[in-house]
Every structure is written in structure tokens, then in C-alpha cells.
Design an enzyme around this catalytic site. Structure first.
Site, mmCIF file in Angstrom:
data_model
loop_
_atom_site.group_PDB
_atom_site.id
_atom_site.type_symbol
_atom_site.label_atom_id
_atom_site.label_comp_id
_atom_site.label_asym_id
_atom_site.label_seq_id
_atom_site.Cartn_x
_atom_site.Cartn_y
_atom_site.Cartn_z
ATOM 1 N NE ARG A 1 -16.853 42.420 88.141
ATOM 2 C CZ ARG A 1 -15.993 43.383 88.571
ATOM 3 N NH1 ARG A 1 -16.451 44.302 89.206
ATOM 4 N NH2 ARG A 1 -14.621 43.214 88.276
ATOM 5 C CB THR B 1 -9.056 48.392 93.580
ATOM 6 O OG1 THR B 1 -8.801 47.079 93.788
ATOM 7 C CG2 THR B 1 -10.399 48.696 93.652
ATOM 8 C CG HIS C 1 -9.546 49.892 88.263
ATOM 9 N ND1 HIS C 1 -10.914 50.431 88.048
ATOM 10 C CD2 HIS C 1 -9.893 48.644 88.656
ATOM 11 C CE1 HIS C 1 -11.731 49.579 88.089
ATOM 12 N NE2 HIS C 1 -11.356 48.527 88.627
ATOM 13 C CG HIS D 1 3.445 62.794 59.815
ATOM 14 N ND1 HIS D 1 3.250 62.067 60.629
ATOM 15 C CD2 HIS D 1 4.356 63.702 59.946
ATOM 16 C CE1 HIS D 1 4.028 62.581 61.712
ATOM 17 N NE2 HIS D 1 4.576 63.608 61.330
#
Ligand code: HCA
Ligand code: CU
Length: 373
Positions: free
Chosen positions: A10, A164, A193, A286
Site C-alpha cells: 500500500r 505523516t 515517514h 579494520h
């Protein structure tokens, strides 16, 4: 136990430029069901015939997940949802003063009548109801609680807090959900959002404050720049919050790539968890640390999501990276080879070093030497 509502079909289909065929929707829904989401928001049936058909077909697949149809506060939308055999309707209606005046040319009481009568109608027809006061985080608090209480009175099973336009910060979200939880006394969903890149952080803050269901989409798709990503949220809940769950986390890359294929939206290399770089180590220090114990530079093991860690060879590389590379290529790991390659790698200003470049630096006798540690 937190619940996940996936809205890829949706909200995700509202991503600019993205549409899914019914067949693609069923493939996505089946993967989501197998992964273990609790609710699949399958579409807004009134929008088009194929969306309606998709929602109905998904409802009738016999999934463990419940199916939700998106609806406006209009009885005809509820009738469309009923015709699709869904378990839930998600009714949305914004009651901020600005929206009521400028978009709906209405007032709060009229809006509440519309919302409650639609909820009652849906309940009379045996549907579970989620009511979303759209743009809740920018709506006047008194209006928000008034409409939510009326919705609960009319039978709403859940209230969903929609951020929203992605206006919240984690701390504001925590306080907001905490307050609403004590003022409304109902299970709260959140729908965040990602306009400022805070959707996952805000969703986790809402969870900490007591929201029990979180809306997500695969690859964080949705209107504009989308909502909370399923992958980010589930991995954070699993590894940081140690929430109880039955999610098949190793399905996340597959889900992500399937949706990327169907939507035509590439997964960028630096996408958390599923991006190409998520378990790719670069700097010499690393790589040496990861070879010693991956935990030094990985928040969780790559294998949990069915991935493998790897290393990049460029000017950042150290001795350990080169040794690892030689082993992978089944080339003798000797001081001479390491020195030659490190010299070459460090002198390459731009770009990575490929296997064929390595072959080119070493002559045949060096390549064929037996491997020794
Ligand atoms: C929309 C807006 C919405 C609704 C959310 C919901 C939002 O696309 O209609 O109904 O739960 O973000 O407010 O997605
Ligand atoms: Cu939305």
C-alpha cells in the site's frame, strides 16, 4: 511481543514511479508471510480494479498474517474492503485545524461524526478497525485525543500515530507516545515517514514508549522518500532490544532484492544490512581486527542474515588484507609477494585492485609456489 505491519503493497506502491502487478504482490506477500510479519497492508481497494483484485487474492492465500485494506472514512470504501475478504480496515482521516479548514472545508465535530459512523459500519460487518488520525504528530493535541477517544468508543481496535511528514525526533516521539498511551488506553501503532532520515529512530523511540505495532515497508519504500524499513527495524529490535520474535531474519536480503527487482529501485551499496557494503571491510586496521574477531567491526554476524563478510583491496589495505587476498586466490603467502602487492596497492591513487592486476604484478613462478602460512 512487538507486532509488525508491512505496508509495502500500500504505502510502498505510493513510491513515485512504482507499481506492482497482482502477481508480484502475491510473491511479495508470500515472502512477508513466511518472514513472519503480523499484518500485511495489501492496498486501498477503491483506488483501482487491479488493486482491489490484488487485495482479494492476498486475503485468500491462507496466510498466517492478517490482511488489512486502507480506506477513507467513507462507507463505500468499507464495502470495497468487505468484498476483498480482509480481516482489518485501516481508516485514515486528518483532523488538524489546517486540513479540516483548507482540504475538507469541515469542522472537528462533523469529521468525528464521519469517522465514528464509518468505524461503526465496519464493526457491524465484522471487521477489525485501525483508525489513523493522519498527520497526528502535527495535529492539535486536544483534537487528536478527542477524535481518538470517539473512534475507540465507536469500536476502533487500534489507533495509529502517523508521523505523516517525518516531523518528529526520537525524544519527542517517545514523549508523545508515552502521553497518548496514558490518555487513550488502547494499543497504539506508529507509522513514521523518513523525510529527515529519522523513521527507524522514531519508530524505535515509539516502541520504547509502548507502541505495540510498527508500520514498515521493504526497502523503506513509500510516498516521497518512504517510511521505516522492515530490515532496519527488525534487526534493531532483535539485536538492540532483544525482542521476542519468530522472524526469519535470513530472508531479509531475498525480500529486499525481490522488491528492488519488482519496483525498479536499486539498493544502494551503503543501505544498512542488505547493501553491498554492509559486511565489506576496507581499512587495513579494520580488516586485521575483523580477521581476529568479526565482532570488532560488526554489530551482528553477517551469517544471521545469510550474508558473508568480505574485504576490499585499495590503498587503505594492510598486510592482513593482502594475506587474506592471496589465500583466497590460492597464491603463495610469502614476504616477497606481500611486499610487491602492498607496494602496488599503496601507489594506486584511485580505484580498487582487481585479481587480474595482482596476477599481473606477480610472475608465474611466484603464483605457483605452494601455500605456506
Ligand atoms: C496516506 C497517508 C498515510 C496514512 C497512514 C495510515 C500517512 O498515504 O494516505 O492510514 O495509517 O502517512 O499518514 O500513509
Ligand atoms: Cu504514510
Amino acid at each position: 511481543m512487538v507486532e509488525i505491519l508491512d505496508s509495502t503493497l500500500r504505502e510502498g506502491e505510493q513510491t513515485p514511479g512504482v507499481t506492482f502487478s497482482v502477481e508480484e504482490k502475491i510473491t511479495i506477500a508470500s515472502l512477508l508471510d513466511e518472514f513472519g510479519v503480523d499484518i500485511i497492508e495489501a492496498g486501498h481497494p477503491r483506488v483501482s480494479d487491479d488493486i482491489c483484485r490484488g487485495v482479494k487474492e492476498i486475503s485468500n492465500q491462507g496466510y498466517k498474517a492478517e490482511i488489512l485494506a486502507h480506506c477513507r472514512a467513507i462507507k463505500e470504501d468499507i464495502d470495497f474492503a468487505r468484498s476483498c475478504d480482509v480481516d482489518w480496515v485501516g481508516i485514515f482521516f486528518c483532523v488538524s485545524n489546517q486540513r479540516l479548514e483548507q482540504q475538507f472545508r469541515s469542522n472537528l465535530n462533523r469529521a468525528i461524526n464521519l469517522i465514528t459512523s464509518t468505524i461503526e459500519y465496519a464493526k457491524e460487518h465484522g471487521l477489525k478497525v485501525r483508525y489513523t488520525p493522519e498527520d497526528a504528530t502535527r495535529t492539535e493535541y486536544a483534537s487528536l485525543t478527542k477524535v481518538s477517544k470517539a473512534a475507540i468508543e465507536a469500536g476502533a481496535d487500534r489507533i495509529s500515530i502517523a508521523d505523516t511528514v517525518g516531523a518528529m525526533t526520537p525524544i519527542k516521539m517517545y514523549e508523545f507516545v508515552n502521553k497518548l498511551k496514558s490518555d487513550l488506553k488502547i494499543k497504539l501503532n506508529v507509522h513514521c515517514h523518513n523525510d529527515l532520515g529519522l523513521a527507524t529512530a522514531n519508530s524505535l523511540a515509539a516502541y520504547e514508549a509502548g507502541a505495540t505495532m510498527i508500520d514498515v515497508t521493504v526497502n523503506g519504500m513509500g510516498e516521497r522518500v518512504g517510511i521505516t524499513s522492515l530490515t532496519e527495524l527488525c534487526i534493531a529490535l532483535h539485536f538492540i532490544y532483544k525482542t521476542k520474535n519468530n522472524w526469519k531474519l535470513d530472508m531479509l536480503p531475498e525480500l529486499s532484492h525481490k522488491v528492488s527487482e519488482f519496483s525498479g529501485m536499486n539498493i544502494s551499496p551503503n543501505t544498512p544490512i542488505v547493501g553491498k557494503n554492509a559486511f565489506l571491510h576496507n581499512a587495513g586496521l579494520h580488516v586485521a581486527a575483523v580477521l581476529n574477531n568479526p565482532k570488532h567491526y560488526e554489530i551482528f554476524p553477517a551469517e544471521i542474515v545469510g550474508r558473508k563478510r568480505s574485504f576490499v583491496l585499495d590503498k587503505m589495505a594492510g598486510k592482513q588484507t593482502i594475506k587474506q587476498k592471496l589465500e583466497q586466490m590460492k597464491i603463495a603467502v610469502c614476504d616477497n609477494n606481500i611486499t610487491k602487492i602492498i607496494h602496488y596497492v599503496k601507489s594506486k591513487e584511485k580505484g580498487t585492485v582487481s585479481d587480474s592486476e595482482i596476477m599481473g604484478i606477480l610472475d608465474n613462478s611466484e603464483i605457483q609456489m605452494p601455500i605456506f602460512q
